[in-house]
Design a protein around this motif. Sequence first.
Motif, PDB file in Angstrom:
ATOM      1  N   GLU A  65       0.988  -1.169  -0.040  1.00  0.00           N
ATOM      2  CA  GLU A  65      -0.158   0.012  -0.121  1.00  0.00           C
ATOM      3  C   GLU A  65       0.729   1.398  -0.044  1.00  0.00           C
ATOM      4  O   GLU A  65       0.506   2.239  -0.715  1.00  0.00           O
ATOM      5  N   LEU A  66       1.780   1.356   0.891  1.00  0.00           N
ATOM      6  CA  LEU A  66       2.685   2.418   0.811  1.00  0.00           C
ATOM      7  C   LEU A  66       3.613   2.355  -0.346  1.00  0.00           C
ATOM      8  O   LEU A  66       3.666   3.834  -0.901  1.00  0.00           O
ATOM      9  N   ALA A  67       4.051   1.585  -1.098  1.00  0.00           N
ATOM     10  CA  ALA A  67       4.639   1.589  -2.368  1.00  0.00           C
ATOM     11  C   ALA A  67       3.639   2.139  -3.403  1.00  0.00           C
ATOM     12  O   ALA A  67       4.115   2.924  -4.238  1.00  0.00           O
ATOM     13  N   ASN A  68       2.441   1.664  -3.289  1.00  0.00           N
ATOM     14  CA  ASN A  68       1.442   2.434  -4.261  1.00  0.00           C
ATOM     15  C   ASN A  68       1.020   3.467  -4.097  1.00  0.00           C
ATOM     16  O   ASN A  68       1.131   4.363  -4.992  1.00  0.00           O
ATOM     17  N   GLU A  69       1.223   4.117  -2.863  1.00  0.00           N
ATOM     18  CA  GLU A  69       0.860   5.535  -2.562  1.00  0.00           C
ATOM     19  C   GLU A  69       2.011   6.422  -2.868  1.00  0.00           C
ATOM     20  O   GLU A  69       1.953   7.412  -3.543  1.00  0.00           O
ATOM     21  N   THR A  70       3.281   6.006  -2.817  1.00  0.00           N
ATOM     22  CA  THR A  70       4.241   6.621  -3.217  1.00  0.00           C
ATOM     23  C   THR A  70       4.249   6.649  -4.899  1.00  0.00           C
ATOM     24  O   THR A  70       4.641   7.798  -5.305  1.00  0.00           O
ATOM     25  N   ASP A  71       3.983   5.522  -5.406  1.00  0.00           N
ATOM     26  CA  ASP A  71       3.998   5.809  -6.846  1.00  0.00           C
ATOM     27  C   ASP A  71       3.076   6.509  -7.478  1.00  0.00           C
ATOM     28  O   ASP A  71       3.335   7.465  -8.297  1.00  0.00           O
ATOM     29  N   ASN A  72       1.850   6.848  -6.810  1.00  0.00           N
ATOM     30  CA  ASN A  72       0.907   7.596  -7.313  1.00  0.00           C
ATOM     31  C   ASN A  72       1.195   9.101  -7.064  1.00  0.00           C
ATOM     32  O   ASN A  72       0.915   9.802  -7.975  1.00  0.00           O
ATOM     33  N   LEU A  73       1.879   9.460  -5.804  1.00  0.00           N
ATOM     34  CA  LEU A  73       2.734  10.771  -5.693  1.00  0.00           C
ATOM     35  C   LEU A  73       3.386  11.094  -6.593  1.00  0.00           C
ATOM     36  O   LEU A  73       3.302  12.164  -7.157  1.00  0.00           O
ATOM     37  N   ASN A  74       4.436   9.996  -7.048  1.00  0.00           N
ATOM     38  CA  ASN A  74       5.384  10.491  -7.894  1.00  0.00           C
ATOM     39  C   ASN A  74       4.796  10.731  -9.365  1.00  0.00           C
ATOM     40  O   ASN A  74       5.121  11.779 -10.019  1.00  0.00           O
ATOM     41  N   GLN A  75       3.693   9.948  -9.891  1.00  0.00           N
ATOM     42  CA  GLN A  75       3.204  10.087 -11.046  1.00  0.00           C
ATOM     43  C   GLN A  75       2.319  11.679 -10.799  1.00  0.00           C
ATOM     44  O   GLN A  75       2.505  12.429 -11.886  1.00  0.00           O
ATOM     45  N   GLU A  76       1.761  11.887  -9.953  1.00  0.00           N
ATOM     46  CA  GLU A  76       1.204  13.192  -9.704  1.00  0.00           C
ATOM     47  C   GLU A  76       2.190  14.382  -9.692  1.00  0.00           C
ATOM     48  O   GLU A  76       1.949  15.473 -10.541  1.00  0.00           O
ATOM     49  N   LYS A  77       3.385  14.282  -9.173  1.00  0.00           N
ATOM     50  CA  LYS A  77       4.245  15.098  -9.059  1.00  0.00           C
ATOM     51  C   LYS A  77       4.783  15.479 -10.480  1.00  0.00           C
ATOM     52  O   LYS A  77       4.903  16.544 -11.146  1.00  0.00           O
ATOM     53  N   LYS A  78       4.750  14.297 -11.377  1.00  0.00           N
ATOM     54  CA  LYS A  78       5.537  14.574 -12.792  1.00  0.00           C
ATOM     55  C   LYS A  78       4.403  15.162 -13.593  1.00  0.00           C
ATOM     56  O   LYS A  78       5.011  15.989 -14.364  1.00  0.00           O
ATOM     57  N   THR A  79       3.024  14.794 -13.309  1.00  0.00           N
ATOM     58  CA  THR A  79       2.147  15.609 -14.119  1.00  0.00           C
ATOM     59  C   THR A  79       2.124  17.114 -13.668  1.00  0.00           C
ATOM     60  O   THR A  79       2.011  17.939 -14.614  1.00  0.00           O
ATOM     61  N   LEU A  80       2.260  17.716 -12.672  1.00  0.00           N
ATOM     62  CA  LEU A  80       2.185  18.821 -12.208  1.00  0.00           C
ATOM     63  C   LEU A  80       3.344  19.508 -12.846  1.00  0.00           C
ATOM     64  O   LEU A  80       3.396  20.721 -13.044  1.00  0.00           O
ATOM     65  N   GLU A  81       4.684  18.942 -12.512  1.00  0.00           N
ATOM     66  CA  GLU A  81       5.684  19.425 -13.179  1.00  0.00           C
ATOM     67  C   GLU A  81       5.783  19.873 -14.613  1.00  0.00           C
ATOM     68  O   GLU A  81       6.389  20.983 -15.292  1.00  0.00           O
ATOM     69  N   GLU A  82       5.259  18.986 -15.503  1.00  0.00           N
ATOM     70  CA  GLU A  82       4.796  19.169 -16.705  1.00  0.00           C
ATOM     71  C   GLU A  82       3.930  20.410 -16.977  1.00  0.00           C
ATOM     72  O   GLU A  82       4.191  21.101 -18.022  1.00  0.00           O
ATOM     73  N   ARG A  83       3.003  20.518 -16.157  1.00  0.00           N
ATOM     74  CA  ARG A  83       2.075  21.363 -16.390  1.00  0.00           C
ATOM     75  C   ARG A  83       2.707  22.743 -16.026  1.00  0.00           C
ATOM     76  O   ARG A  83       2.392  23.687 -16.695  1.00  0.00           O
ATOM     77  N   ILE A  84       3.631  22.870 -14.959  1.00  0.00           N
ATOM     78  CA  ILE A  84       4.372  24.105 -14.642  1.00  0.00           C
ATOM     79  C   ILE A  84       5.155  24.649 -15.925  1.00  0.00           C
ATOM     80  O   ILE A  84       5.141  25.796 -16.204  1.00  0.00           O
ATOM     81  N   LYS A  85       5.705  23.480 -16.568  1.00  0.00           N
ATOM     82  CA  LYS A  85       6.442  23.884 -17.773  1.00  0.00           C
ATOM     83  C   LYS A  85       5.809  24.420 -18.712  1.00  0.00           C
ATOM     84  O   LYS A  85       6.226  25.542 -19.209  1.00  0.00           O
ATOM     85  N   GLU A  86       4.365  23.795 -19.048  1.00  0.00           N
ATOM     86  CA  GLU A  86       3.504  24.353 -19.970  1.00  0.00           C
ATOM     87  C   GLU A  86       3.211  25.792 -19.657  1.00  0.00           C
ATOM     88  O   GLU A  86       3.054  26.659 -20.699  1.00  0.00           O
ATOM     89  N   ILE A  87       2.854  26.135 -18.400  1.00  0.00           N
ATOM     90  CA  ILE A  87       2.527  27.418 -17.882  1.00  0.00           C
ATOM     91  C   ILE A  87       3.547  28.510 -18.299  1.00  0.00           C
ATOM     92  O   ILE A  87       3.476  29.562 -18.843  1.00  0.00           O
ATOM     93  N   ASN A  88       4.619  28.191 -17.730  1.00  0.00           N
ATOM     94  CA  ASN A  88       5.944  28.758 -18.088  1.00  0.00           C
ATOM     95  C   ASN A  88       6.046  29.419 -19.381  1.00  0.00           C
ATOM     96  O   ASN A  88       6.371  30.237 -19.839  1.00  0.00           O
ATOM     97  N   GLU A  89       5.907  28.367 -20.399  1.00  0.00           N
ATOM     98  CA  GLU A  89       6.189  28.372 -21.779  1.00  0.00           C
ATOM     99  C   GLU A  89       5.069  29.388 -22.211  1.00  0.00           C
ATOM    100  O   GLU A  89       5.497  30.452 -23.086  1.00  0.00           O
ATOM    101  N   LEU A  90       3.847  29.470 -21.652  1.00  0.00           N
ATOM    102  CA  LEU A  90       2.817  30.212 -22.231  1.00  0.00           C
ATOM    103  C   LEU A  90       2.914  31.717 -21.589  1.00  0.00           C
ATOM    104  O   LEU A  90       2.560  32.593 -22.391  1.00  0.00           O
ATOM    105  N   LEU A  91       3.644  31.854 -20.509  1.00  0.00           N
ATOM    106  CA  LEU A  91       3.788  33.057 -19.907  1.00  0.00           C
ATOM    107  C   LEU A  91       4.950  33.768 -20.722  1.00  0.00           C
ATOM    108  O   LEU A  91       4.908  35.109 -20.798  1.00  0.00           O
ATOM    109  N   LYS A  92       5.825  33.148 -21.229  1.00  0.00           N
ATOM    110  CA  LYS A  92       6.965  33.408 -22.094  1.00  0.00           C
ATOM    111  C   LYS A  92       6.559  34.323 -23.300  1.00  0.00           C
ATOM    112  O   LYS A  92       6.951  35.358 -23.570  1.00  0.00           O
ATOM    113  N   GLY A  93       5.411  33.695 -23.853  1.00  0.00           N
ATOM    114  CA  GLY A  93       4.869  33.723 -25.051  1.00  0.00           C
ATOM    115  C   GLY A  93       4.870  34.904 -25.872  1.00  0.00           C
ATOM    116  O   GLY A  93       4.927  35.565 -26.778  1.00  0.00           O
TER     117      GLY A  93
END
Length: 93
Positions: A65-93
């Motif tokens: 259960e702990l391993a799955n929770e950690t995996d889910n959090l890491n996936q969420e972190k990657k998704t958020l990091e990608e979204r931040i990159k997208e937002i930063n690119e739009l702001l540079k625009g």
Amino acid sequence: MAEGVTGSAVNEIKVYKVSTDDGMGGSNHLGYVTGEKEDIIKFFEPKKQTEIYLNEISVKEITPELANETDNLNQEKKTLEERIKEINELLKG
């Protein structure tokens, strides 16, 4: 905290590697133990040459259960990091 994540705690046990000087410049390994430091030193007192050394080791139990929770959090972190990159690119625009 992410939806569905409960924040399970990691079970942790402190184990001590006990050793003493062997009287010839080396060390003598006495074993691995758990307990209070003061009690461990008292217990091994008769076996020491000069000092009792305790090297603390943390043993953690990782459940599926702990391993799955950690995996889910890491996936969420990657998704958020990608979204931040997208937002930063739009702001540079």
